[in-house]
Design a protein around this motif. Structure first.
Motif: not given
Length: 304
Positions: A1-30
């Motif tokens: 199959m021919t796959r589409k090249i996702l030129t300029g893809l930003n991870s924000a376009a597909y980031e899972h909200p649970f990932d975003r929240k857990a990373l914020a929690s981690l970054q707030n750890m002392p």
């Protein structure tokens, strides 16, 4: 199959909200920033690279052309350049991949993965690792890899960070690592661009070889994944979340398949492929409507 090249893809376009929240929690750890500094001071990244160079086989278009081509195609689709180095390591009885290196990433894949996975399925597992670069989370991912060693070190000497592990940072780190798999699976789906390929790859990650992947087995797996995905994780028991998401030996492929199916069914996957109606992280957070109470609930790890 021919796959589409996702030129300029930003991870924000597909980031899972649970990932975003857990990373914020981690970054707030002392002490997280201090521990990252210590990892850099001790040259752990260089050591991890040397382990690959000194004990594994570097892959090129000359020695393993099919494996190399799948890796090159994955990086092209997800718009990653320059191409990281790729290494092959010995079999372990199950599929394994890894990525290390913030400045100069190195990707590893084991013999089992090369033998068990087809060309399209290789794109999926490579996509999971390449996402670490795309999401710019390599520094935290690498910290999770060396955490067992750091934990022993912390037990014998303060290293200037004292009892950070006991304070919950390790739990927050592994909780984020689990949630980051949801994002990695989305990137992997974007790489292979076929939900059937994604499904069989996840099943092989669960330990099922090709000969067991009958139509009935695949259909029952999908039904189980959809059943699991119908649970509301935000209201799940907090202790259960700790015990499940901090167990690095479990693949949780059924849960991950369920989350991936929800993303595809929602139409968001197709939006990313077509590169339309994409949200920024700020817009995604506003859409989710996360309240202060929900944020506090997500940060329960910091209070342990």
């Amino acid at each position: 199959m021919t796959r589409k090249i996702l030129t300029g893809l930003n991870s924000a376009a597909y980031e899972h909200p649970f990932d975003r929240k857990a990373l914020a929690s981690l970054q707030n750890m002392p002490g997280v920033s201090l521990l990252l500094k210590k990892i850099n001071e001790y040259g752990i990244e260089r050591l991890l690279r040397l382990q690959s160079l000194g004990s594994e086989i570097r892959i090129s278009s000359r020695n393993f052309p099919q494996l190399h081509q799948a890796f090159v195609e994955t990086c092209q689709i997800l718009d990653i350049a320059p191409l990281p180095e790729l290494y092959l390591f010995r079999g372990t009885g199950h599929i394994e991949t890894y990525i290390v290196g913030v400045e100069k990433p190195v990707v590893g894949i084991n013999l089992d993965a090369m033998e068990w996975l087809g060309a399209d399925e290789l794109l999926y597992v490579f996509g999971q690792e390449i996402d670490r670069i795309k999401s710019q989370q390599m520094v935290y991912h690498q910290m999770a890899i060396v955490m067992p060693t750091l934990k022993n070190l912390l037990n014998s000497t303060t290293l200037g960070v004292g009892g950070l592990v006991a304070g919950g940072m390790e739990r927050a780190l592994y909780n984020w690592r689990m949630m980051a798999r949801f994002t990695a699976d989305r990137a992997a789906m974007l790489a292979c661009q076929d939900i059937d390929v994604a499904t069989t790859t996840l099943m092989k990650l669960a330990g099922l070889p090709d000969e067991y992947l009958t139509t009935a087995v695949i259909e029952d797996f999908l039904a189980q994944a959809r059943e699991f995905a119908s649970n509301n994780f935000d209201s799940a028991d907090q202790l259960t979340k700790i015990l499940s998401h901090t167990e690095p030996g479990l693949s949780w492929v059924v849960m991950r398949a369920g989350e991936l199916l929800k993303w595809v069914d929602s139409g968001e996957y197709e939006n990313v492929i077509q590169q339309k109606n994409l949200e920024t992280p700020e817009e995604a957070q506003e859409k989710e409507g996360t309240t202060e109470e929900e944020k506090e609930g997500w940060n329960f790890l910091t209070s342990w």
